[in-house]
Design a protein around this motif. Sequence first.
Motif, PDB file in Angstrom:
ATOM      1  N   HIS A 144      -2.959   1.291   4.146  1.00  7.98           N
ATOM      2  CA  HIS A 144      -1.706   1.273   4.531  1.00  7.98           C
ATOM      3  C   HIS A 144      -1.690   1.600   6.219  1.00  7.98           C
ATOM      4  O   HIS A 144      -0.885   1.198   6.835  1.00  7.98           O
ATOM      5  N   TYR A 155       0.696  -1.226  -0.041  1.00  9.59           N
ATOM      6  CA  TYR A 155       0.059   0.082  -0.092  1.00  9.59           C
ATOM      7  C   TYR A 155       0.825   1.371  -0.101  1.00  9.59           C
ATOM      8  O   TYR A 155       0.286   2.247  -0.421  1.00  9.59           O
ATOM      9  N   SER A 156       2.047   1.291   0.584  1.00 10.74           N
ATOM     10  CA  SER A 156       2.934   2.407   0.918  1.00 10.74           C
ATOM     11  C   SER A 156       3.351   2.983  -0.674  1.00 10.74           C
ATOM     12  O   SER A 156       3.488   3.763  -1.049  1.00 10.74           O
TER      13      SER A 156
END
Length: 390
Positions: free
Chosen positions: A196, A165-166
């Motif tokens: 995230h 997600y980052s």
Amino acid sequence: MDSKPPEEDEVMDQFMDKFRTQKYKGAFNEDNWEEEFEKIPMFMKKAPGEIDPEKAPELACLQSMLYDSDRSPEEQAKSYKEEGNDYFKEKDYKKAIAAYTEGIKKNVQDAELNAVLYTNRAAAHFYIDNYRSSLNDAIAARKQKPDHLKAVIRGALCFMEIKKYSDAVRWCDEGLKISPTEKKLLETRAKADKLHRAADRDARKMRQVEKKKQAEKDSLLRAIKDRGIKILEQSKKSEDEEDEDEGQTSGPLHSGLSSSENVTGAQVFLDENGRLHWPVLFFYPEHSQTDFISAFHEDSRFIDHLNEMFSQDLPPWDTDRKYSAHSLEVFFEDETSQSFYQVDPESTLLQVLQHSRFWVKAGTPSFLVFVQQSPFYKKYFSDKKLHRIC
């Protein structure tokens, strides 16, 4: 106006007479006209797969025209791109991938065209769940053209699918610099940021749980070591090894303790008062039976447990009613010396575990129980080393 010679009129009349009486071979009819139309490139609804020149000469000719080696690599790459797009529209993603790949192989100098080929192939991979391959193509497309927006979007979506997600947030931010109002990037970024944060929160909780478990494990191992209790990872050691390790814990201590959970479903633990509770096994060799105590407090006496087990409800296998707390003798085996040590029933579990010849095997202290001086007792110990009162 000049008229046709009589001979020509006669020939035409003969042809028309023959035309009326003979049916045209290969003509369309009500049953096969749709099938026949499908064979004509102009009317095809779907692009064909492998082309056989003998069965489809028209298509083979068209293919030759499209991919003729005389045409420039750029022209050929564009033709493969269009072919891939046709397959993509038909949702035949594997064939689309093959077509785009052929276009990429042309190694053209047109960065825009290469970026489109890679991005389109990334989309085809994405729709058949090849997220890693799709991401690699999105990255390749951006190497050709860093501001290729569709490649950025596709890469961000791939990162979402593989739960990075980052990275998805980072790609969305890079894409929003190119197009600040791109709806897909705004939606994806919001979702990625939320996931995230949740993943970070779960990871912190997990680290806290692991840290607590490690602290409890360290306290447990320290308590066992401080008591001078010896743990064996394996059930048997040589005398030389035992002599070297006597007076200290043996082998991977925690590994030796953890194995008890697999054997009995329980494990030694330290209570809030700093006292140990052990899973303990009692064996009754005469009847091939066992008893299991899941949490034997280290300060409890053997006689207390024997009284509880053989006071009222006698075991069904004791048909002769010989087993009572005060008629029983308890032993532990020292496998290294092949000797048996009798346990004083007034002893606590801790006192026995601290005996110089006692080793905890598989994380579970075990003991043998006999009816004192019974025929089975005498026969069992007739050829064994027996040490009275622990």
